[in-house]
Scaffold this motif. Structure first.
Motif, PDB file in Angstrom:
ATOM      1  N   GLU A  67      30.560  42.914  45.870  1.00 33.04           N
ATOM      2  CA  GLU A  67      31.123  42.443  44.605  1.00 33.04           C
ATOM      3  C   GLU A  67      31.735  43.596  43.822  1.00 33.04           C
ATOM      4  OE1 GLU A  67      29.638  39.468  41.082  1.00 33.04           O
ATOM      5  OE2 GLU A  67      28.193  40.987  41.742  1.00 33.04           O
ATOM      6  N   LEU A  68      32.815  43.300  43.096  1.00 36.86           N
ATOM      7  CA  LEU A  68      33.383  44.247  42.144  1.00 36.86           C
ATOM      8  C   LEU A  68      33.003  43.771  40.752  1.00 36.86           C
ATOM      9  CD1 LEU A  68      37.041  45.682  42.153  1.00 36.86           C
ATOM     10  CD2 LEU A  68      35.495  45.707  40.207  1.00 36.86           C
ATOM     11  N   LEU A  69      32.056  44.480  40.144  1.00 40.46           N
ATOM     12  CA  LEU A  69      31.547  44.130  38.825  1.00 40.46           C
ATOM     13  C   LEU A  69      32.158  45.052  37.785  1.00 40.46           C
ATOM     14  CD1 LEU A  69      29.174  42.328  37.439  1.00 40.46           C
ATOM     15  CD2 LEU A  69      28.036  44.539  37.272  1.00 40.46           C
ATOM     16  N   GLY A  70      32.824  44.479  36.794  1.00 41.38           N
ATOM     17  CA  GLY A  70      33.414  45.261  35.728  1.00 41.38           C
ATOM     18  C   GLY A  70      32.470  45.390  34.542  1.00 41.38           C
ATOM     19  N   LYS A  98      39.301  47.298  45.826  1.00 38.11           N
ATOM     20  CA  LYS A  98      38.950  45.918  46.195  1.00 38.11           C
ATOM     21  C   LYS A  98      38.937  45.746  47.716  1.00 38.11           C
ATOM     22  CE  LYS A  98      38.532  41.549  44.548  1.00 38.11           C
ATOM     23  NZ  LYS A  98      37.595  41.097  43.495  1.00 38.11           N
ATOM     24  N   THR A 105      30.858  47.480  44.092  1.00 37.82           N
ATOM     25  CA  THR A 105      31.506  48.373  43.139  1.00 37.82           C
ATOM     26  C   THR A 105      31.138  48.009  41.711  1.00 37.82           C
ATOM     27  OG1 THR A 105      33.384  48.665  44.643  1.00 37.82           O
ATOM     28  CG2 THR A 105      33.731  49.269  42.335  1.00 37.82           C
ATOM     29  N   ALA A 142      40.776  44.432  34.308  1.00 44.66           N
ATOM     30  CA  ALA A 142      39.462  43.856  34.618  1.00 44.66           C
ATOM     31  C   ALA A 142      39.597  42.392  35.023  1.00 44.66           C
ATOM     32  CB  ALA A 142      38.534  43.993  33.418  1.00 44.66           C
ATOM     33  N   TYR A 187      41.053  42.046  38.726  1.00 48.35           N
ATOM     34  CA  TYR A 187      40.388  42.560  39.922  1.00 48.35           C
ATOM     35  C   TYR A 187      38.882  42.300  39.998  1.00 48.35           C
ATOM     36  CZ  TYR A 187      44.717  44.941  41.075  1.00 48.35           C
ATOM     37  OH  TYR A 187      46.025  45.204  41.406  1.00 48.35           O
ATOM     38  N   CYS A 188      38.233  42.059  38.886  1.00 46.39           N
ATOM     39  CA  CYS A 188      36.767  41.964  38.920  1.00 46.39           C
ATOM     40  C   CYS A 188      36.299  40.558  39.304  1.00 46.39           C
ATOM     41  CB  CYS A 188      36.181  42.336  37.561  1.00 46.39           C
ATOM     42  SG  CYS A 188      36.460  44.063  37.119  1.00 46.39           S
ATOM     43  N   ASP A 189      35.251  40.524  40.118  1.00 44.93           N
ATOM     44  CA  ASP A 189      34.633  39.241  40.460  1.00 44.93           C
ATOM     45  C   ASP A 189      33.806  38.719  39.296  1.00 44.93           C
ATOM     46  OD1 ASP A 189      35.511  39.165  43.260  1.00 44.93           O
ATOM     47  OD2 ASP A 189      34.188  40.888  43.500  1.00 44.93           O
ATOM     48  N   ARG A 190      33.096  39.628  38.646  1.00 47.94           N
ATOM     49  CA  ARG A 190      32.326  39.288  37.446  1.00 47.94           C
ATOM     50  C   ARG A 190      32.444  40.423  36.441  1.00 47.94           C
ATOM     51  NH1 ARG A 190      26.492  38.401  37.788  1.00 47.94           N
ATOM     52  NH2 ARG A 190      26.544  39.913  39.510  1.00 47.94           N
ATOM     53  N   ILE A 191      32.101  40.092  35.205  1.00 49.79           N
ATOM     54  CA  ILE A 191      32.210  41.036  34.096  1.00 49.79           C
ATOM     55  C   ILE A 191      30.879  41.087  33.356  1.00 49.79           C
ATOM     56  CG2 ILE A 191      33.374  41.572  31.922  1.00 49.79           C
ATOM     57  CD1 ILE A 191      35.333  41.714  34.156  1.00 49.79           C
TER      58      ILE A 191
END
Length: 255
Positions: A29-32, A182, A188, A198, A201-205
């Motif tokens: 996951e890409l977490l912002g 990504k 990440t 954000a 590209y982010c999956d969640r924030i």
């Protein structure tokens, strides 16, 4: 790799910066991490990559408390792209990138041909092919940031920690960098200043304010006019394209 933040408190001096944070970053996951200046974003990231020590709580990588791992073992699991990257010595770009291989080597082990090929490939991926012999301290801020990302790539970890990774980059390289991150499929965590980046590209924030979580969810759920006014104190309108892309427009009008 799963990263779990469990009831984390962090202080700097006598001031508590992070207050009882709890969240999980899922594998790949890409977490912002977003929030105003002073909200605790950088402090949180520095605690995850072990520059700072928490007052309370714990951080787990795949269920194992990081306190049970050596710093060298941690460097084999996570790589870091920090905000500020200065060196006292004038290393070449190749020297800087190949430093990413250090956690995988014994103290006296020399760099191999494979290491140099990995460094060259990483530089090509960040758009700096042919920069190997350039001196790091002569580069622009944006070029330095891309070199540090290349170093993180050759470190070959399961997780990336990015602190304001698009600082100093023009829009072309902002998009290139985030697309590259990504594509790695690494777990990440990225502190991001630009809300539109954000959202793209982010999956969640995770939303931070005063060291506490004010919201966590998908960009669709998090980015609302009400949230932006509450967290940043500015007016904004949220538009969604036919493809579901989110665009945030800020108003110059006084609130």
């Amino acid at each position: 790799m799963e990263i779990k933040i469990d009831n984390l408190d962090v202080s700097l001096g006598n001031k508590k910066i992070i207050n009882a944070l709890n969240f999980i970053v899922n594998p790949g996951e890409l977490l912002g991490i977003i929030g105003p200046n002073g909200s605790g974003k950088s402090t949180l990231l520095k605690t995850i990559y072990r520059v700072l020590k928490p007052d309370n709580g714990a951080i787990f990588f795949d269920g194992i408390n990081i306190k049970e791992r050596s710093y060298r073992e941690t460097a084999r699991q996570i790589s870091v792209v920090a905000q500020h990257n200065d060196f006292s010595f004038d290393f070449t770009v190749e020297n800087v990138v190949i430093m990413g291989r250090a956690p995988h080597k014994s103290i006296l082990e020399r760099n191999s041909r494979e290491d140099y090929l990995m460094a060259a490939d990483a530089l090509k991926r960040v758009g700096l092919d042919g920069y190997e012999d350039r001196h790091f301290n002569t580069l622009s801020g944006g070029e330095r940031q891309r070199v540090i990302l290349a170093r993180a790539l050759v470190q070959n970890t399961d997780a990336l920690i990015l602190d304001e990774p698009t600082n100093h980059l023009d829009i072309k390289y902002q998009l290139q960098l985030m697309s590259l991150v990504k594509s790695t499929k690494c777990t990440t965590i990225a502190a991001i200043h630009d809300l539109n980046i954000a959202a793209m590209y982010c999956d969640r924030i995770v939303v931070l304010k005063d060291g506490r979580i004010k919201g966590i969810g998908t960009p669709e759920n998090i980015f609302t006019s009400e949230m932006i006014k509450d967290i940043y104190g500015v007016k904004a309108e949220i538009f969604r394209t036919d493809k579901g892309e989110i665009h945030i427009f800020f108003s110059s009008a006084r609130i």
